[in-house]
Write a protein that holds these residues in place. Structure first.
Motif, PDB file in Angstrom:
ATOM      1  N   PRO A 124       1.524   9.076   2.926  1.00  0.00           N
ATOM      2  CA  PRO A 124       1.495   7.601   2.873  1.00  0.00           C
ATOM      3  C   PRO A 124       0.766   7.055   1.653  1.00  0.00           C
ATOM      4  CG  PRO A 124       1.059   8.366   5.101  1.00  0.00           C
ATOM      5  CD  PRO A 124       1.069   9.585   4.239  1.00  0.00           C
ATOM      6  N   ALA A 125      -0.367   7.664   1.282  1.00  0.00           N
ATOM      7  CA  ALA A 125      -1.102   7.190   0.106  1.00  0.00           C
ATOM      8  C   ALA A 125      -0.297   7.419  -1.165  1.00  0.00           C
ATOM      9  CB  ALA A 125      -2.458   7.891   0.009  1.00  0.00           C
ATOM     10  N   GLY A 126       0.297   8.587  -1.301  1.00  0.00           N
ATOM     11  CA  GLY A 126       1.087   8.884  -2.484  1.00  0.00           C
ATOM     12  C   GLY A 126       2.317   8.008  -2.600  1.00  0.00           C
ATOM     13  N   ALA A 127       2.992   7.764  -1.475  1.00  0.00           N
ATOM     14  CA  ALA A 127       4.179   6.912  -1.490  1.00  0.00           C
ATOM     15  C   ALA A 127       3.818   5.490  -1.925  1.00  0.00           C
ATOM     16  CB  ALA A 127       4.837   6.903  -0.116  1.00  0.00           C
ATOM     17  N   ALA A 128       2.723   4.964  -1.358  1.00  0.00           N
ATOM     18  CA  ALA A 128       2.300   3.611  -1.730  1.00  0.00           C
ATOM     19  C   ALA A 128       1.929   3.532  -3.202  1.00  0.00           C
ATOM     20  CB  ALA A 128       1.122   3.182  -0.854  1.00  0.00           C
ATOM     21  N   ALA A 129       1.218   4.550  -3.691  1.00  0.00           N
ATOM     22  CA  ALA A 129       0.828   4.560  -5.103  1.00  0.00           C
ATOM     23  C   ALA A 129       2.057   4.585  -6.002  1.00  0.00           C
ATOM     24  CB  ALA A 129      -0.065   5.765  -5.387  1.00  0.00           C
ATOM     25  N   ALA A 130       3.051   5.396  -5.635  1.00  0.00           N
ATOM     26  CA  ALA A 130       4.260   5.503  -6.459  1.00  0.00           C
ATOM     27  C   ALA A 130       5.014   4.176  -6.505  1.00  0.00           C
ATOM     28  CB  ALA A 130       5.160   6.607  -5.914  1.00  0.00           C
ATOM     29  N   ILE A 131       5.114   3.505  -5.367  1.00  0.00           N
ATOM     30  CA  ILE A 131       5.828   2.225  -5.321  1.00  0.00           C
ATOM     31  C   ILE A 131       5.124   1.181  -6.170  1.00  0.00           C
ATOM     32  CG2 ILE A 131       6.407   0.290  -3.799  1.00  0.00           C
ATOM     33  CD1 ILE A 131       7.016   2.429  -1.623  1.00  0.00           C
ATOM     34  N   TYR A 132       3.799   1.104  -6.021  1.00  0.00           N
ATOM     35  CA  TYR A 132       3.053   0.109  -6.796  1.00  0.00           C
ATOM     36  C   TYR A 132       3.122   0.407  -8.291  1.00  0.00           C
ATOM     37  CZ  TYR A 132       1.059  -2.983  -3.306  1.00  0.00           C
ATOM     38  OH  TYR A 132       0.907  -3.954  -2.356  1.00  0.00           O
ATOM     39  N   ALA A 133       3.108   1.678  -8.659  1.00  0.00           N
ATOM     40  CA  ALA A 133       3.212   2.033 -10.070  1.00  0.00           C
ATOM     41  C   ALA A 133       4.597   1.689 -10.616  1.00  0.00           C
ATOM     42  CB  ALA A 133       2.913   3.517 -10.255  1.00  0.00           C
ATOM     43  N   THR A 160      14.048   3.930  -3.779  1.00  0.00           N
ATOM     44  CA  THR A 160      14.697   2.692  -4.223  1.00  0.00           C
ATOM     45  C   THR A 160      14.191   2.264  -5.590  1.00  0.00           C
ATOM     46  OG1 THR A 160      13.067   1.289  -3.094  1.00  0.00           O
ATOM     47  CG2 THR A 160      15.047   1.899  -1.851  1.00  0.00           C
ATOM     48  N   TYR A 161      13.107   2.884  -6.053  1.00  0.00           N
ATOM     49  CA  TYR A 161      12.556   2.589  -7.372  1.00  0.00           C
ATOM     50  C   TYR A 161      12.836   3.754  -8.321  1.00  0.00           C
ATOM     51  CZ  TYR A 161      10.093  -1.228  -5.070  1.00  0.00           C
ATOM     52  OH  TYR A 161       9.794  -2.357  -4.369  1.00  0.00           O
ATOM     53  N   ASP A 162      12.574   3.531  -9.587  1.00  0.00           N
ATOM     54  CA  ASP A 162      12.804   4.561 -10.594  1.00  0.00           C
ATOM     55  C   ASP A 162      11.597   5.496 -10.630  1.00  0.00           C
ATOM     56  OD1 ASP A 162      13.814   6.053 -12.642  1.00  0.00           O
ATOM     57  OD2 ASP A 162      13.347   4.597 -14.221  1.00  0.00           O
ATOM     58  N   VAL A 163      11.532   6.359  -9.623  1.00  0.00           N
ATOM     59  CA  VAL A 163      10.429   7.311  -9.488  1.00  0.00           C
ATOM     60  C   VAL A 163      10.999   8.724  -9.533  1.00  0.00           C
ATOM     61  CG1 VAL A 163       8.575   8.168  -8.000  1.00  0.00           C
ATOM     62  CG2 VAL A 163       9.035   5.706  -8.124  1.00  0.00           C
ATOM     63  N   ASP A 164      10.420   9.573 -10.355  1.00  0.00           N
ATOM     64  CA  ASP A 164      10.847  10.966 -10.469  1.00  0.00           C
ATOM     65  C   ASP A 164      10.123  11.781  -9.396  1.00  0.00           C
ATOM     66  OD1 ASP A 164      11.795  13.400 -11.217  1.00  0.00           O
ATOM     67  OD2 ASP A 164      10.774  13.480 -13.156  1.00  0.00           O
ATOM     68  N   ILE A 165      10.824  12.123  -8.318  1.00  0.00           N
ATOM     69  CA  ILE A 165      10.220  12.869  -7.214  1.00  0.00           C
ATOM     70  C   ILE A 165      10.450  14.356  -7.427  1.00  0.00           C
ATOM     71  CG2 ILE A 165      10.275  13.296  -4.735  1.00  0.00           C
ATOM     72  CD1 ILE A 165      11.069  10.418  -4.302  1.00  0.00           C
ATOM     73  N   GLY A 199      -2.851   1.543   2.133  1.00  0.00           N
ATOM     74  CA  GLY A 199      -3.591   0.553   1.349  1.00  0.00           C
ATOM     75  C   GLY A 199      -4.398   1.195   0.246  1.00  0.00           C
ATOM     76  N   ASP A 200      -4.966   2.354   0.545  1.00  0.00           N
ATOM     77  CA  ASP A 200      -5.759   3.077  -0.437  1.00  0.00           C
ATOM     78  C   ASP A 200      -4.901   3.531  -1.615  1.00  0.00           C
ATOM     79  OD1 ASP A 200      -8.531   3.562  -0.490  1.00  0.00           O
ATOM     80  OD2 ASP A 200      -8.191   5.719  -0.333  1.00  0.00           O
ATOM     81  N   GLY A 201      -3.658   3.950  -1.309  1.00  0.00           N
ATOM     82  CA  GLY A 201      -2.755   4.366  -2.380  1.00  0.00           C
ATOM     83  C   GLY A 201      -2.395   3.218  -3.296  1.00  0.00           C
ATOM     84  N   ALA A 202      -2.140   2.048  -2.701  1.00  0.00           N
ATOM     85  CA  ALA A 202      -1.843   0.867  -3.509  1.00  0.00           C
ATOM     86  C   ALA A 202      -3.033   0.517  -4.392  1.00  0.00           C
ATOM     87  CB  ALA A 202      -1.482  -0.308  -2.593  1.00  0.00           C
ATOM     88  N   LYS A 203      -4.231   0.581  -3.828  1.00  0.00           N
ATOM     89  CA  LYS A 203      -5.438   0.247  -4.588  1.00  0.00           C
ATOM     90  C   LYS A 203      -5.638   1.212  -5.759  1.00  0.00           C
ATOM     91  CE  LYS A 203      -9.358   1.498  -2.899  1.00  0.00           C
ATOM     92  NZ  LYS A 203     -10.538   1.610  -2.009  1.00  0.00           N
ATOM     93  N   ALA A 204      -5.453   2.495  -5.518  1.00  0.00           N
ATOM     94  CA  ALA A 204      -5.637   3.478  -6.588  1.00  0.00           C
ATOM     95  C   ALA A 204      -4.621   3.278  -7.705  1.00  0.00           C
ATOM     96  CB  ALA A 204      -5.540   4.891  -6.018  1.00  0.00           C
ATOM     97  N   ALA A 205      -3.363   2.962  -7.326  1.00  0.00           N
ATOM     98  CA  ALA A 205      -2.347   2.725  -8.355  1.00  0.00           C
ATOM     99  C   ALA A 205      -2.692   1.500  -9.199  1.00  0.00           C
ATOM    100  CB  ALA A 205      -0.974   2.547  -7.700  1.00  0.00           C
ATOM    101  N   LEU A 206      -3.165   0.449  -8.553  1.00  0.00           N
ATOM    102  CA  LEU A 206      -3.574  -0.744  -9.301  1.00  0.00           C
ATOM    103  C   LEU A 206      -4.777  -0.436 -10.185  1.00  0.00           C
ATOM    104  CD1 LEU A 206      -3.174  -3.443  -6.511  1.00  0.00           C
ATOM    105  CD2 LEU A 206      -1.693  -3.068  -8.493  1.00  0.00           C
ATOM    106  N   GLY A 207      -5.694   0.385  -9.670  1.00  0.00           N
ATOM    107  CA  GLY A 207      -6.834   0.792 -10.484  1.00  0.00           C
ATOM    108  C   GLY A 207      -6.403   1.598 -11.689  1.00  0.00           C
ATOM    109  N   ALA A 208      -5.439   2.514 -11.476  1.00  0.00           N
ATOM    110  CA  ALA A 208      -4.940   3.338 -12.577  1.00  0.00           C
ATOM    111  C   ALA A 208      -4.197   2.479 -13.603  1.00  0.00           C
ATOM    112  CB  ALA A 208      -4.024   4.430 -12.034  1.00  0.00           C
ATOM    113  N   PHE A 209      -3.439   1.498 -13.127  1.00  0.00           N
ATOM    114  CA  PHE A 209      -2.720   0.615 -14.055  1.00  0.00           C
ATOM    115  C   PHE A 209      -3.700  -0.220 -14.872  1.00  0.00           C
ATOM    116  CE2 PHE A 209      -0.499  -3.378 -15.071  1.00  0.00           C
ATOM    117  CZ  PHE A 209       0.556  -2.856 -15.820  1.00  0.00           C
ATOM    118  N   ASP A 210      -4.756  -0.695 -14.210  1.00  0.00           N
ATOM    119  CA  ASP A 210      -5.786  -1.444 -14.932  1.00  0.00           C
ATOM    120  C   ASP A 210      -6.415  -0.579 -16.017  1.00  0.00           C
ATOM    121  OD1 ASP A 210      -7.539  -3.921 -15.029  1.00  0.00           O
ATOM    122  OD2 ASP A 210      -9.068  -2.373 -14.697  1.00  0.00           O
ATOM    123  N   HIS A 211      -6.622   0.702 -15.691  1.00  0.00           N
ATOM    124  CA  HIS A 211      -7.151   1.650 -16.686  1.00  0.00           C
ATOM    125  C   HIS A 211      -6.190   1.781 -17.867  1.00  0.00           C
ATOM    126  CE1 HIS A 211      -8.614   5.435 -18.410  1.00  0.00           C
ATOM    127  NE2 HIS A 211      -7.366   5.870 -18.325  1.00  0.00           N
TER     128      HIS A 211
END
Length: 522
Positions: free
Chosen positions: A222-231, A279-284, A502-514
């Motif tokens: 769940p965390a990885g999926a959320a992070a991938a979608i947000y990224a 549904t997004y352009d994610v390389d799985i 939620g944690d995955g979404a937060k980490a992806a946003l943090g990584a994008f901010d970086h």
């Protein structure tokens, strides 16, 4: 045997059959043979021009039947009356044998068709097993696509003598050419990786050619999926590396606490996660295990992730979401009855045991909290603690001791979880003070001796807590620049699916901010 609604659905499905098929039954005088004959005849009546039934099969397992194009021995067989969870397996076998193309990538089809050697698979399953259909459907597909692959799905309830002879205590259990091949849930890619000796080398070569990512997510829960979608929604190049997409969710029987989803099953939830990501352009990159993390050599540089197959991937940022696994008590019966009475999450599975007798193994905070939680749902709770006293906080122990339907045994060493072959029926333990052996009759066992984060591959590279969890800040940043983490693998409290997303979404946003604040080296 089929109700009106099911018959209507099947008629629509059978319109997709493009070549006539036949069901060849091998029957005897048992009542199960009469049931099988009735089911097959009903199926044929729904599409008389496309499905034909013969009762002259010569298979030694009776009752059983094969599914095949007319006059072609396809190698797909059911030594079962495939209702319950396996009804979908039957429908897919009918469609695929009838020429309907499977929903599988072209490269996977080519891999199956190119397999060399003869493969005879036998899968022992239960009609109530929610993990068995994935294995049955994967092996049936392989038999449809490659004439040198044969598969029979065997209902253990119909063939008890084989179950006893092979000492099978858990399903699904797969044999290949008469030898044990694997147990438990397996996806098609996992099976292919085991039988296709050249797959790892081909995978490594294919992955090595991939261009660097902007964000690479390690883990497909769940965390990885959320992070991938947000990224991906940020429009950056995103990849996901996962041992098995869905992670620990795949082993969860029932999910009733993910807000907005009243109830679902773990495998269905995991499939929905993957479908959403796709549904997004994610390389799985599924069925790949990360083995080493190499930090960037300079600020803003590429972080390298080395995989078990020898390939390396690079990315400007990383989100680690490899999750955790339940710490096992490692006694006989635990693995055999996992999800059949042996559970690890009282929040998720506790309601399934309403009005029943259960045990909790573990007297720390998690064990005592689980016992308190369960006491409000089940008939009776027996808590077993190995040490001389409970290790939980005093306030929790006081609460536990006030409950009338809880019994605590300290100095108790669990020695075995027992069952009737289908589900748990008890637990054995030894009193470490007296040496006396005891057995408790019950229907469920909750193992609460902690979680093991999947961080062995990160030791010495990233700061870990004393429990092996990745230490993160409020944005999910780890001690390594450009590397973030999310979910159960981190120090975040309360290991729950909804928190992990939620944690995955937060980490992806943090990584994008970086990424947007870090210059790219020339």
């Amino acid at each position: 045997m089929l109700d009106v609604a099911t018959q209507s659905q099947l008629r629509a499905y059978f319109e997709r059959i493009t070549r006539p098929i036949e069901l060849v039954a091998s029957l005897d005088d048992r009542p199960a043979s009469a049931e099988m004959r009735e089911l097959l005849d009903e199926l044929a009546e729904l599409a008389p021009s496309k499905i034909h039934v013969r009762h002259d099969g010569q298979d030694t397992r009776r009752p059983s039947f094969s599914v095949q194009p007319v006059g072609v021995d396809l190698g797909v067989r059911f030594a079962a009356i495939p209702m319950g969870h396996e009804f979908t397996s039957l429908v897919l076998a009918l469609l695929q044998a009838g020429g309907h193309p499977p929903k599988v990538e072209a490269e996977v089809i080519e891999q199956i068709q190119a397999l060399e050697g003869d493969f005879v698979f036998e899968t022992y399953m239960s009609l109530t097993c929610h993990n068995c259909p994935d294995v049955v459907q994967a092996l049936n597909l392989m038999a449809v696509l490659n004439p040198r692959v044969r598969h029979v799905a065997i209902d253990g309830g119909l063939y008890q003598a084989e179950i006893e002879e092979r000492q099978i205590m858990g399903v699904p259990s797969v044999y290949l050419n008469g030898q044990p091949f694997g147990t438990g849930r397996m996806e098609l890619a996992e099976i292919l990786a085991k039988v296709d000796t050249g797959a790892a080398a081909r995978d490594a070569a294919r992955l090595a050619d991939k261009a660097p990512y902007d964000m690479l997510v390690i883990g497909g829960g769940p965390a990885g999926a959320a992070a991938a979608i947000y990224a991906a929604r940020k429009g950056i190049r995103t990849g996901v590396v996962a041992e098995r997409f869905g992670g620990q969710v795949l082993d969860t029987l029932a999910i009733e606490n993910f807000i907005s989803v009243k109830e679902t099953e773990g495998p269905k939830f995991a499939a929905a996660l993957e479908q959403h990501v796709r549904t997004y352009d994610v390389d799985i990159m599924n069925n790949q295990r990360a083995e080493k993390l190499v930090p960037a050599s300079q600020p803003g540089g590429l972080v390298e992730v080395q995989l078990a197959n020898g390939a390396s991937l690079k990315s400007r940022s990383i989100v680690i979401s490899t999750g955790a696994r339940w710490r096992n008590v490692n006694v006989p019966g635990e693995a055999e009855y996992k999800n059949k009475g042996v559970a690890y999450c009282p929040h998720c599975d506790g309601p399934l045991f309403k009005g029943k007798r259960v045990a909790v193994i573990g007297g720390g905070n998690s064990g005592v909290e689980a016992a308190i939680d369960l006491a409000g749902v089940v008939e009776h709770v027996t808590l077993l603690e190995f040490a001389d006293a409970l290790r939980a906080d005093a306030v929790l122990v006081n609460k536990l001791n006030s409950l009338p339907n809880v019994v605590v045994h300290t100095r108790a060493q669990t020695t075995e979880i027992t069952g009737d072959g289908q589900k748990v029926n008890g637990l054995s333990y030894t009193d470490r003070a007296t040496g006396e052996k005891h057995h408790v009759a019950l229907e469920g066992v909750f193992v609460q001796i902690g979680l093991v984060p999947n961080t062995e591959w990160l030791k010495g590279v990233i700061e870990l807590s004393r429990f092996g969890e990745i230490v993160v800040d409020a944005k999910g940043q780890t001690s390594v620049p450009g590397v973030f983490a999310a979910g159960d693998v981190t120090t975040v409290p309360f290991k729950q699916i909804i928190i992990a997303t939620g944690d995955g979404a937060k980490a992806a946003l943090g990584a994008f901010d970086h990424l947007i604040r870090t210059p790219v080296p020339a």
